[in-house]
Design a protein around this motif. Structure first.
Motif, PDB file in Angstrom:
ATOM      1  N   ASP A   1     -17.129 -45.753  17.725  1.00  0.00           N
ATOM      2  CA  ASP A   1     -15.897 -44.951  17.754  1.00  0.00           C
ATOM      3  C   ASP A   1     -14.807 -45.571  18.630  1.00  0.00           C
ATOM      4  OD1 ASP A   1     -17.149 -44.475  20.137  1.00  0.00           O
ATOM      5  OD2 ASP A   1     -17.048 -42.294  20.020  1.00  0.00           O
ATOM      6  N   LYS A   2     -14.963 -46.826  19.018  1.00  0.00           N
ATOM      7  CA  LYS A   2     -13.963 -47.594  19.780  1.00  0.00           C
ATOM      8  C   LYS A   2     -13.575 -46.910  21.094  1.00  0.00           C
ATOM      9  CE  LYS A   2     -13.174 -50.780  16.561  1.00  0.00           C
ATOM     10  NZ  LYS A   2     -14.401 -51.393  16.249  1.00  0.00           N
ATOM     11  N   THR A   3     -14.570 -46.339  21.807  1.00  0.00           N
ATOM     12  CA  THR A   3     -14.276 -45.701  23.084  1.00  0.00           C
ATOM     13  C   THR A   3     -14.691 -46.557  24.272  1.00  0.00           C
ATOM     14  OG1 THR A   3     -16.371 -44.515  23.021  1.00  0.00           O
ATOM     15  CG2 THR A   3     -14.424 -43.351  22.179  1.00  0.00           C
ATOM     16  N   ASN A   4     -15.339 -47.682  24.021  1.00  0.00           N
ATOM     17  CA  ASN A   4     -15.737 -48.582  25.101  1.00  0.00           C
ATOM     18  C   ASN A   4     -15.592 -50.006  24.585  1.00  0.00           C
ATOM     19  OD1 ASN A   4     -16.645 -49.540  27.496  1.00  0.00           O
ATOM     20  ND2 ASN A   4     -18.788 -49.022  27.160  1.00  0.00           N
ATOM     21  N   CYS A   5     -14.380 -50.560  24.673  1.00  0.00           N
ATOM     22  CA  CYS A   5     -14.053 -51.847  24.050  1.00  0.00           C
ATOM     23  C   CYS A   5     -13.816 -52.925  25.109  1.00  0.00           C
ATOM     24  CB  CYS A   5     -12.790 -51.720  23.209  1.00  0.00           C
ATOM     25  SG  CYS A   5     -12.812 -50.371  22.041  1.00  0.00           S
ATOM     26  N   SER A   6     -14.211 -54.151  24.784  1.00  0.00           N
ATOM     27  CA  SER A   6     -13.922 -55.282  25.666  1.00  0.00           C
ATOM     28  C   SER A   6     -13.822 -56.569  24.855  1.00  0.00           C
ATOM     29  CB  SER A   6     -14.986 -55.423  26.760  1.00  0.00           C
ATOM     30  OG  SER A   6     -16.216 -55.775  26.197  1.00  0.00           O
ATOM     31  N   ILE A   7     -13.098 -57.526  25.424  1.00  0.00           N
ATOM     32  CA  ILE A   7     -12.954 -58.861  24.843  1.00  0.00           C
ATOM     33  C   ILE A   7     -13.382 -59.859  25.902  1.00  0.00           C
ATOM     34  CG2 ILE A   7     -11.353 -60.601  23.967  1.00  0.00           C
ATOM     35  CD1 ILE A   7      -9.527 -58.349  23.076  1.00  0.00           C
ATOM     36  N   THR A   8     -14.206 -60.820  25.522  1.00  0.00           N
ATOM     37  CA  THR A   8     -14.599 -61.896  26.425  1.00  0.00           C
ATOM     38  C   THR A   8     -14.047 -63.200  25.863  1.00  0.00           C
ATOM     39  OG1 THR A   8     -16.623 -60.714  26.998  1.00  0.00           O
ATOM     40  CG2 THR A   8     -16.526 -63.068  27.546  1.00  0.00           C
TER      41      THR A   8
ATOM     42  N   GLN B   1      -9.116 -47.333  24.564  1.00  0.00           N
ATOM     43  CA  GLN B   1      -7.856 -47.696  23.910  1.00  0.00           C
ATOM     44  C   GLN B   1      -8.133 -48.539  22.669  1.00  0.00           C
ATOM     45  OE1 GLN B   1      -4.777 -48.990  26.763  1.00  0.00           O
ATOM     46  NE2 GLN B   1      -6.342 -48.685  28.320  1.00  0.00           N
ATOM     47  N   GLY B   2      -8.799 -47.946  21.686  1.00  0.00           N
ATOM     48  CA  GLY B   2      -9.200 -48.654  20.465  1.00  0.00           C
ATOM     49  C   GLY B   2      -8.079 -49.351  19.723  1.00  0.00           C
ATOM     50  N   PRO B   3      -6.936 -48.688  19.446  1.00  0.00           N
ATOM     51  CA  PRO B   3      -5.849 -49.356  18.723  1.00  0.00           C
ATOM     52  C   PRO B   3      -5.276 -50.566  19.488  1.00  0.00           C
ATOM     53  CG  PRO B   3      -5.554 -46.987  18.636  1.00  0.00           C
ATOM     54  CD  PRO B   3      -6.684 -47.245  19.591  1.00  0.00           C
ATOM     55  N   ILE B   4      -5.176 -50.456  20.796  1.00  0.00           N
ATOM     56  CA  ILE B   4      -4.682 -51.577  21.604  1.00  0.00           C
ATOM     57  C   ILE B   4      -5.691 -52.721  21.553  1.00  0.00           C
ATOM     58  CG2 ILE B   4      -4.199 -52.309  23.976  1.00  0.00           C
ATOM     59  CD1 ILE B   4      -2.923 -49.558  24.413  1.00  0.00           C
ATOM     60  N   PHE B   5      -6.970 -52.402  21.646  1.00  0.00           N
ATOM     61  CA  PHE B   5      -8.034 -53.390  21.544  1.00  0.00           C
ATOM     62  C   PHE B   5      -7.944 -54.155  20.227  1.00  0.00           C
ATOM     63  CE2 PHE B   5     -12.357 -53.907  19.692  1.00  0.00           C
ATOM     64  CZ  PHE B   5     -12.818 -54.938  20.495  1.00  0.00           C
TER      65      PHE B   5
END
Length: 120
Positions: free
Chosen positions: A66-73, A89-93
């Protein structure tokens, strides 16, 4: 702050986490590089957080359904590792992933620069 020909695509306030840091600041995405400036720091002290897209070796994304815990490495060719946490912040991610992939995975050499080389 930007070089000639460099254009700001977007700016996000988020958290950068790695083994030695846990900072909140602004992530800038341009047509040439990604740049993280921690809150309360001067621009000239943030050079280690400026990554031209051509230096990106690997982009790994992680999120729950549900895109509630997003990260980029981001893994760089010079061994730097940066991890950005977006929280819920799913849409920003998703927009950040789209922009970084668009510029980091270029096929043409001239697209890796923010300015146009003169014809020879």
């Amino acid at each position: 702050m930007f070089v000639k020909g460099e254009k700001l695509e977007c700016k996000y306030n988020l958290k950068e986490i790695s083994s030695s840091t846990n900072w909140i600041g602004d992530l800038y995405l341009t047509n040439y590089r990604m740049f993280f400036k921690p809150n309360g720091t001067k621009l000239e002290h943030c050079l280690q957080y400026s990554v031209p897209y051509g230096l990106i070796q690997k982009i790994a994304e992680s999120s729950n359904t549900d895109k509630t815990n997003c990260s980029i490495t981001i893994t760089c060719k010079d061994e730097r590792l940066m991890k950005f946490k977006f929280g819920n912040q799913g849409p920003i991610f998703l927009n950040c992933i789209k922009i970084v992939r668009k510029y980091a995975l270029q096929q043409k050499l001239e697209n890796l620069y923010c300015f146009q080389w003169p014809a020879i």
